[in-house]
Design a protein around this motif. Structure first.
Motif, PDB file in Angstrom:
ATOM      1  N   TYR A  81     109.835 -34.119  11.601  1.00 29.87           N
ATOM      2  CA  TYR A  81     109.141 -33.365  12.660  1.00 29.87           C
ATOM      3  C   TYR A  81     109.390 -33.987  14.028  1.00 29.87           C
ATOM      4  CZ  TYR A  81     106.665 -29.794   9.967  1.00 29.87           C
ATOM      5  OH  TYR A  81     106.365 -28.690   9.214  1.00 29.87           O
ATOM      6  N   PHE A 118     102.074 -17.878   3.490  1.00 33.42           N
ATOM      7  CA  PHE A 118     101.027 -18.033   2.474  1.00 33.42           C
ATOM      8  C   PHE A 118      99.969 -19.029   2.950  1.00 33.42           C
ATOM      9  CE2 PHE A 118     102.524 -16.398  -1.916  1.00 33.42           C
ATOM     10  CZ  PHE A 118     103.112 -15.290  -1.347  1.00 33.42           C
ATOM     11  N   VAL A 175     106.502 -25.080   9.586  1.00 32.93           N
ATOM     12  CA  VAL A 175     105.066 -25.045   9.918  1.00 32.93           C
ATOM     13  C   VAL A 175     104.790 -26.040  11.042  1.00 32.93           C
ATOM     14  CG1 VAL A 175     102.758 -25.678   9.089  1.00 32.93           C
ATOM     15  CG2 VAL A 175     104.348 -24.470   7.559  1.00 32.93           C
ATOM     16  N   ALA A 185     109.508 -27.094   4.057  1.00 37.33           N
ATOM     17  CA  ALA A 185     110.845 -26.547   4.324  1.00 37.33           C
ATOM     18  C   ALA A 185     111.708 -27.507   5.141  1.00 37.33           C
ATOM     19  CB  ALA A 185     110.734 -25.202   5.037  1.00 37.33           C
ATOM     20  N   ASP A 238     105.740 -21.371   3.072  1.00 35.92           N
ATOM     21  CA  ASP A 238     104.914 -22.358   3.785  1.00 35.92           C
ATOM     22  C   ASP A 238     104.143 -21.713   4.936  1.00 35.92           C
ATOM     23  OD1 ASP A 238     105.909 -24.425   2.166  1.00 35.92           O
ATOM     24  OD2 ASP A 238     107.266 -25.225   3.705  1.00 35.92           O
ATOM     25  N   LYS A 276     111.795 -21.360   1.549  1.00 36.94           N
ATOM     26  CA  LYS A 276     110.622 -22.196   1.286  1.00 36.94           C
ATOM     27  C   LYS A 276     109.663 -22.108   2.479  1.00 36.94           C
ATOM     28  CE  LYS A 276     107.949 -25.166  -0.800  1.00 36.94           C
ATOM     29  NZ  LYS A 276     107.027 -25.674   0.198  1.00 36.94           N
ATOM     30  N   GLY A 277     110.232 -22.100   3.664  1.00 28.09           N
ATOM     31  CA  GLY A 277     109.407 -22.043   4.873  1.00 28.09           C
ATOM     32  C   GLY A 277     108.807 -20.667   5.131  1.00 28.09           C
TER      33      GLY A 277
END
Lengths: 255, 255
Positions: free
Chosen positions: B40, A117, A48, B107, A114, A110-111
């Protein structure tokens, strides 16, 4: 039935890959429509960041929830996210298949949650009475979901008193906190254990177990998670004292 | 004390970012050495694939466990993975800080564990007696770990009977299944709730709570998870009948 099969394994020539092929074949053979999200094959981006949200992210500071909601509303989410949301909207049932890594989903999967959703789509949806539609209600209500797992751990170790924790407890963030949260009915998971040590006979049994679960995809009873807005939780969203009295833990959220 | 601070938030100007700055400052002020993995900022790649493993992956089929173990042994893991393993080896304590997304890690952070905690390093390590060293033993034994969370959910909803599940149950795959699995002593998490709605006064309180937890980083009692090889589990790694008799669920794995 329209089925979306999400698959998150780096090696198609794995136990997981073979089961995916079996499963997709089984569904198509009986006349279901199947679409796939093979996340490694798609080179899915699981991270994200502001690039997901178009001009909605052009403020000085990224607040993921509200920014994603704005981008969802204006249609400015990244094309890859919109494509997955379109598949979800189309699907009557979703298979979420992955190898259990560190007792959870591989990061690429998982991403997927993320990024796909987002607020306004899978959470943060208001009901007419002002309560938030979640846990059994929401944009994805009416759809079914089933987790299909391959795991290195022996079966007893993910059983009720196994050292790794019981598999449904380990999957609670996904099955309850994500799929049920967004409104989906969640079927019990299918777990194939001892993944890197499966014999030919064990493979035959695993494939048959999968086919059987797919045959009953539309009729099996889902896990009876409590509804948030069905009266079991008080206004602070805490389980009422008279239900599962004196108990706590994951089990109290299941009827 | 050598502290590795892992941070996984896309926006440094967030509540999480401010708390990270406070925390790192607090530690340095009292003389600790701090190294950071700001995932990040590092543009960390969270996706396990064959590129991680050098020539160890040059077979016709990728088996993640055994291939990662070979690459670890021969020093052929990707440079980014080796750099994180070196930081872990250096650290006495690890802070794992993230916003709670879908009741788990973003993630990018899950993929830090997927890629860094490879076989031979964080799991699959044998003891002299042939049992596997895990859950309180292993390569990272002697180190401490603490989760620092920001969460949108109100506090009651992640309390013992809150609709989302109790926070330690939600974190079980990370705290027990990953950190404790690899041998680390896990301190209770620090959770700052209502993340996008924190007032100035609440921020002051949150920052002070964090400083207090960091001051006692080396002395606080960890979560008393059971050791796998301490006699509580039988040869199938199932909890012995006489311990927590008749019970199951996550709670039975805590003394």
């Amino acid at each position: 039935m329209n089925v979306l099969w999400i698959f998150a394994h780096p090696e198609p020539r794995s136990l997981g890959g073979s089961l995916r092929d079996e499963g997709v074949h089984t569904l198509r053979e009986r006349g279901d429509e199947v679409r796939e999200s093979d996340l490694y094959a798609m080179k899915w981006n699981p991270v994200v960041d502001a690039d997901d949200f178009g001009s909605a992210a052009e403020s000085d500071r990224l607040i993921v929830g509200s920014t994603s909601k704005n981008a969802f509303r204006t249609g400015e989410l990244s094309a890859d996210i919109r494509a997955e949301q379109e598949k979800l909207a189309w699907a009557d049932a979703v298979i979420v298949q992955f190898p259990l890594w560190w007792y959870g989903m591989p990061a690429i999967l998982k991403g997927w949650f993320d990024r796909v959703f987002v607020k306004g789509f899978a959470y943060g949806v208001q009901r007419p009475d002002g309560r938030t539609a979640r846990y059994g209600e929401g944009a994805l209500a009416g759809k079914r979901a089933m987790v299909v797992l391959t795991a290195g751990a022996p079966e007893a170790t993910i059983g009720p008193r196994g050292v790794n924790g019981e598999i449904n407890d380990l999957l609670f963030p996904l099955q309850h906190g994500t799929l049920w949260y967004a409104g989906m009915s969640v079927l019990p998971p299918l777990t194939i254990c001892g993944a890197d040590r499966v014999s030919a006979e064990e493979y035959v049994a695993a494939a048959e177990a999968l086919r059987e679960r797919l045959r009953t995809l539309s009729t099996q009873d889902p896990i009876p998670f409590r509804h948030q807005n069905g009266g079991d939780y008080d206004d602070s969203l805490v389980l009422r004292d008279e239900l599962a009295p004196g108990r706590s833990g994951i089990g109290v959220h299941i009827l």
